[in-house]
Design a protein around this motif. Sequence first.
Motif, PDB file in Angstrom:
ATOM      1  N   ASP A   1       0.874  -1.166   0.000  1.00  0.00           N
ATOM      2  CA  ASP A   1       0.000   0.000   0.000  1.00  0.00           C
ATOM      3  C   ASP A   1       0.915   1.221   0.000  1.00  0.00           C
ATOM      4  O   ASP A   1       1.590   1.502   0.993  1.00  0.00           O
ATOM      5  CB  ASP A   1      -0.901  -0.009   1.239  1.00  0.00           C
ATOM      6  N   LEU A   2       0.946   1.932  -1.126  1.00  0.00           N
ATOM      7  CA  LEU A   2       1.853   3.067  -1.304  1.00  0.00           C
ATOM      8  C   LEU A   2       1.060   4.361  -1.359  1.00  0.00           C
ATOM      9  O   LEU A   2       0.163   4.517  -2.195  1.00  0.00           O
ATOM     10  CB  LEU A   2       2.653   2.898  -2.601  1.00  0.00           C
ATOM     11  N   ASN A   3       1.376   5.278  -0.465  1.00  0.00           N
ATOM     12  CA  ASN A   3       0.867   6.643  -0.517  1.00  0.00           C
ATOM     13  C   ASN A   3       2.048   7.577  -0.716  1.00  0.00           C
ATOM     14  O   ASN A   3       3.043   7.500   0.025  1.00  0.00           O
ATOM     15  CB  ASN A   3       0.147   7.025   0.788  1.00  0.00           C
ATOM     16  N   THR A   4       1.935   8.475  -1.688  1.00  0.00           N
ATOM     17  CA  THR A   4       3.017   9.410  -1.946  1.00  0.00           C
ATOM     18  C   THR A   4       2.462  10.588  -2.729  1.00  0.00           C
ATOM     19  O   THR A   4       1.418  10.485  -3.368  1.00  0.00           O
ATOM     20  CB  THR A   4       4.159   8.718  -2.721  1.00  0.00           C
ATOM     21  N   GLY A   5       3.143  11.716  -2.673  1.00  0.00           N
ATOM     22  CA  GLY A   5       2.682  12.879  -3.416  1.00  0.00           C
ATOM     23  C   GLY A   5       2.903  14.161  -2.653  1.00  0.00           C
ATOM     24  O   GLY A   5       3.277  14.156  -1.480  1.00  0.00           O
ATOM     25  N   PRO A   6       2.629  15.295  -3.291  1.00  0.00           N
ATOM     26  CA  PRO A   6       2.900  16.592  -2.657  1.00  0.00           C
ATOM     27  C   PRO A   6       2.069  16.864  -1.416  1.00  0.00           C
ATOM     28  O   PRO A   6       2.506  17.592  -0.532  1.00  0.00           O
ATOM     29  CB  PRO A   6       2.589  17.604  -3.769  1.00  0.00           C
ATOM     30  N   LEU A   7       0.857  16.271  -1.327  1.00  0.00           N
ATOM     31  CA  LEU A   7      -0.006  16.520  -0.169  1.00  0.00           C
ATOM     32  C   LEU A   7      -0.241  15.270   0.668  1.00  0.00           C
ATOM     33  O   LEU A   7      -1.089  15.281   1.560  1.00  0.00           O
ATOM     34  CB  LEU A   7      -1.355  17.092  -0.629  1.00  0.00           C
ATOM     35  N   LEU A   8       0.506  14.203   0.377  1.00  0.00           N
ATOM     36  CA  LEU A   8       0.382  12.972   1.157  1.00  0.00           C
ATOM     37  C   LEU A   8       1.731  12.624   1.781  1.00  0.00           C
ATOM     38  O   LEU A   8       2.762  12.720   1.108  1.00  0.00           O
ATOM     39  CB  LEU A   8      -0.060  11.790   0.274  1.00  0.00           C
ATOM     40  N   PRO A   9       1.744  12.204   3.032  1.00  0.00           N
ATOM     41  CA  PRO A   9       3.003  11.712   3.602  1.00  0.00           C
ATOM     42  C   PRO A   9       3.387  10.394   2.934  1.00  0.00           C
ATOM     43  O   PRO A   9       2.531   9.554   2.659  1.00  0.00           O
ATOM     44  CB  PRO A   9       2.669  11.512   5.081  1.00  0.00           C
ATOM     45  N   ASN A  10       4.675  10.232   2.650  1.00  0.00           N
ATOM     46  CA  ASN A  10       5.133   8.997   2.015  1.00  0.00           C
ATOM     47  C   ASN A  10       4.917   7.814   2.953  1.00  0.00           C
ATOM     48  O   ASN A  10       5.273   7.856   4.131  1.00  0.00           O
ATOM     49  CB  ASN A  10       6.614   9.100   1.646  1.00  0.00           C
ATOM     50  N   ARG A  11       4.312   6.769   2.414  1.00  0.00           N
ATOM     51  CA  ARG A  11       4.016   5.569   3.199  1.00  0.00           C
ATOM     52  C   ARG A  11       4.063   4.373   2.264  1.00  0.00           C
ATOM     53  O   ARG A  11       3.409   4.364   1.219  1.00  0.00           O
ATOM     54  CB  ARG A  11       2.631   5.686   3.832  1.00  0.00           C
ATOM     55  N   ALA A  12       4.834   3.363   2.619  1.00  0.00           N
ATOM     56  CA  ALA A  12       4.906   2.124   1.846  1.00  0.00           C
ATOM     57  C   ALA A  12       4.755   0.979   2.830  1.00  0.00           C
ATOM     58  O   ALA A  12       5.707   0.607   3.512  1.00  0.00           O
ATOM     59  CB  ALA A  12       6.208   2.029   1.073  1.00  0.00           C
ATOM     60  N   ASP A  13       3.562   0.420   2.899  1.00  0.00           N
ATOM     61  CA  ASP A  13       3.232  -0.585   3.909  1.00  0.00           C
ATOM     62  C   ASP A  13       3.043  -1.939   3.232  1.00  0.00           C
ATOM     63  O   ASP A  13       2.336  -2.052   2.222  1.00  0.00           O
ATOM     64  CB  ASP A  13       1.939  -0.170   4.620  1.00  0.00           C
ATOM     65  N   VAL A  14       3.659  -2.955   3.800  1.00  0.00           N
ATOM     66  CA  VAL A  14       3.530  -4.305   3.246  1.00  0.00           C
ATOM     67  C   VAL A  14       2.854  -5.250   4.235  1.00  0.00           C
ATOM     68  O   VAL A  14       2.817  -6.457   4.009  1.00  0.00           O
ATOM     69  CB  VAL A  14       4.906  -4.878   2.824  1.00  0.00           C
ATOM     70  N   ASP A  15       2.304  -4.710   5.314  1.00  0.00           N
ATOM     71  CA  ASP A  15       1.659  -5.541   6.342  1.00  0.00           C
ATOM     72  C   ASP A  15       0.168  -5.221   6.373  1.00  0.00           C
ATOM     73  O   ASP A  15      -0.286  -4.332   7.098  1.00  0.00           O
ATOM     74  CB  ASP A  15       2.287  -5.284   7.706  1.00  0.00           C
ATOM     75  N   ALA A  16      -0.619  -5.954   5.584  1.00  0.00           N
ATOM     76  CA  ALA A  16      -2.049  -5.676   5.481  1.00  0.00           C
ATOM     77  C   ALA A  16      -2.785  -5.906   6.787  1.00  0.00           C
ATOM     78  O   ALA A  16      -3.858  -5.326   7.011  1.00  0.00           O
ATOM     79  CB  ALA A  16      -2.666  -6.537   4.377  1.00  0.00           C
ATOM     80  N   ALA A  17      -2.242  -6.731   7.649  1.00  0.00           N
ATOM     81  CA  ALA A  17      -2.916  -7.034   8.915  1.00  0.00           C
ATOM     82  C   ALA A  17      -3.000  -5.820   9.819  1.00  0.00           C
ATOM     83  O   ALA A  17      -3.823  -5.774  10.737  1.00  0.00           O
ATOM     84  CB  ALA A  17      -2.184  -8.167   9.635  1.00  0.00           C
ATOM     85  N   ARG A  18      -2.163  -4.807   9.583  1.00  0.00           N
ATOM     86  CA  ARG A  18      -2.154  -3.626  10.439  1.00  0.00           C
ATOM     87  C   ARG A  18      -3.168  -2.576  10.004  1.00  0.00           C
ATOM     88  O   ARG A  18      -3.360  -1.589  10.715  1.00  0.00           O
ATOM     89  CB  ARG A  18      -0.769  -2.979  10.443  1.00  0.00           C
TER      90      ARG A  18
END
Length: 266
Positions: free
Chosen positions: A111-128
């Motif tokens: 699950d990748l969130n990135t961009g000018p108005l989003l904090p960068n986040r790259a999560d590989v643990d769906a259980a969380r």
Amino acid sequence: MAHMREDPRPLPTEPRPYLEELVRRTRTVCGPHLVSVLAVGSLALGDYRHGRSDIDVTVVVEPSLPGPALHDLAGALAHPHLPCPAAGLELVVYGTDFVRHPSGAAGYLLDLNTGPLLPNRADVDAARSPAFWYVIDRSVAHQTGLTLFGRPAREVIAAPDRPDLLAAVRASVREHSDGEGHLADNRVLNGCRSVVFCRTGRWMAKRTAAREVALAEEEFRPLVEAAVRSFERPRSSAIPLPTAEVRAFLAWVRARVEQTARAAGI
């Protein structure tokens, strides 16, 4: 993008070059393990607002994708390494073994969130992660996902079962009722979309759903129309909405969703 897309529906002009490069990089990283790249969210529902909307993408890969490829993909697509022209990119990677079956779980590989108005986040643990957003996104993908590369959405993503989907809608409305981290106009318009989904079983663009609610519910018409006007502006100039009216509207939405869920035995 005609050389990559199989879906004839048009994409908005502004994000096309970005999506073309996103597909190119995804193909480079995933190679023969890549099954599909799909535009979902507002792009799929025909309600993308440049300067306001996120770009939502679902990637489907074979389970044999090497584990390091997920890290490499997150790096290749991260802003500003790949400058995102929208408020942000929300990209989710699934394995075919998961998305070919209906599920009420989050189930992602990345699950990748990135961009000018989003904090960068790259999560590989769906259980969380709370599952409801992913269940709703897969439902939208199955219904209207735009194929940017590979196999069409309906061939690779199963529609969630109705009980799981209604449970997800109920959870999303609860989160929007709390309000933290969401613009008021988005909370109202997502509420409209949830109510219309409960009535019709179909996902609609936020502004289309808002028109339906405004026509049917005179009491909330001024608030819903104000939310639409705000949504049509950039995020930085969103119009403040009356807190008490937003809270009352979302309480009404929640009651409608709970009623539908109870009628379905959930």
